[in-house]
Enzyme design. Structure first.
Site, short mmCIF file in Angstrom:
data_model
loop_
_atom_site.label_atom_id
_atom_site.label_comp_id
_atom_site.label_asym_id
_atom_site.label_seq_id
_atom_site.Cartn_x
_atom_site.Cartn_y
_atom_site.Cartn_z
N CYS A 70 44.00 -8.46 -46.90
CA CYS A 70 43.45 -9.48 -46.00
C CYS A 70 44.41 -10.66 -45.97
O CYS A 70 44.74 -11.22 -47.02
CB CYS A 70 42.08 -9.93 -46.51
SG CYS A 70 41.36 -11.33 -45.61
N CYS A 177 46.80 -9.89 -38.60
CA CYS A 177 45.50 -9.67 -39.26
C CYS A 177 45.41 -8.18 -39.53
O CYS A 177 45.72 -7.37 -38.65
CB CYS A 177 44.36 -10.14 -38.37
SG CYS A 177 42.70 -9.67 -38.96
#
Length: 261
Positions: A70, A177
């Site tokens: 992440c 992302c």
């Protein structure tokens, strides 16, 4: 070999699939936080607290390395996670692939969450690694959330909106992302301009996993036919992959899921 990966949701699937490809023999521990997701809107302190709990749940299974799958958690929580777990368990963060993207000469677009777009963190990476290259920062409203829920119409709308913000002369897109790597083909189709050279996409999963293997002194063994077991933790509790994960090829690679010893 046992490798753990953590994220609030299924953004970790891209790195998980990369582990599967490079070390199919590795047991996997996937630690998610459905009780606290999404992490992006949380304060840095709150996010760090939740990330630490997710990391400690994974660490209890004694992996040889922990991959933070992440970008947002890497930005805010990586120092805390390393202080808590290293040197016993190496912790590898996920950084947008701006450096290799800029090496191609650009122009480059960085697709990222609105919270990351324009942030001092991302601007610092651009200054450090993309000097002399034209870089456009593209906020992708709602794309990570749409991918998380495998909402196909919402994915299409979010990709189209971000593509409309992407300059037409861009030759390279950084997927800033981890969720975006799960829909890379759709992003490529939306941004590719007719008559222009093929678009180059840069994700982080492969490089992150390669770094994890280096940290533990392991080599890629992609020809190994043995499939390692998979353990899924949901906010610390044993569970199964969220159903939306199976909408993606990276999630289907993990079926059937069986707990690691």
């Amino acid at each position: 070999m046992k490798i753990a990966l953590m994220d609030s949701g299924i953004g970790l699937l891209a790195a998980t699939a990369a582990v599967r490809r490079l070390r199919p023999d590795a047991d996997l521990v996937l630690s998610l936080d459905p009780d606290g997701m999404p992490w992006g809107p949380r304060t840095p302190q709150d996010l760090t607290s939740r990330a630490l709990a997710v990391a400690e749940a994974a660490a209890a299974h004694r992996p040889e390395a922990l991959i933070v799958g992440c970008n947002t958690a890497t930005v805010h929580a990586l120092p805390t996670l390393r202080a808590a777990l290293e040197p016993g368990i190496p912790v590898i963060g996920t950084v947008p692939a701006i450096k290799p993207a800029a090496a191609g000469g650009g122009p480059v677009a960085i697709w990222a969450t609105p919270a990351t777009t324009g942030s001092p963190y991302q601007r610092g990476l651009i200054e450090d690694f993309a000097g002399g290259v034209t870089v456009a920062e593209v906020p992708c409203w709602g794309l990570a959330e749409a991918v998380e829920h495998a909402d196909q119409s919402a994915i299409d709308a979010a990709v189209a909106a971000a593509a409309a913000l992407t300059p037409e002369n861009v030759t390279t897109v950084v997927l800033g992302c981890t969720h975006y790597e799960l829909v890379a083909d759709r992003i490529r189709a939306a941004v590719q301009r007719p008559g222009r050279q093929p678009l180059v996409l840069h994700g982080s999963a492969g490089a992150v996993v390669a770094q994890a293997l280096r940290r533990i002194g392991a080599r890629p063994e992609p020809e190994d036919a043995a499939l390692g077991a998979v353990t899924v933790l949901l906010s610390g509790r044993p569970g199964a992959l969220p159903a939306p994960a199976l909408a993606y090829a990276e999630g289907r690679l993990l079926q059937p899921v069986s707990p690691a010893p």
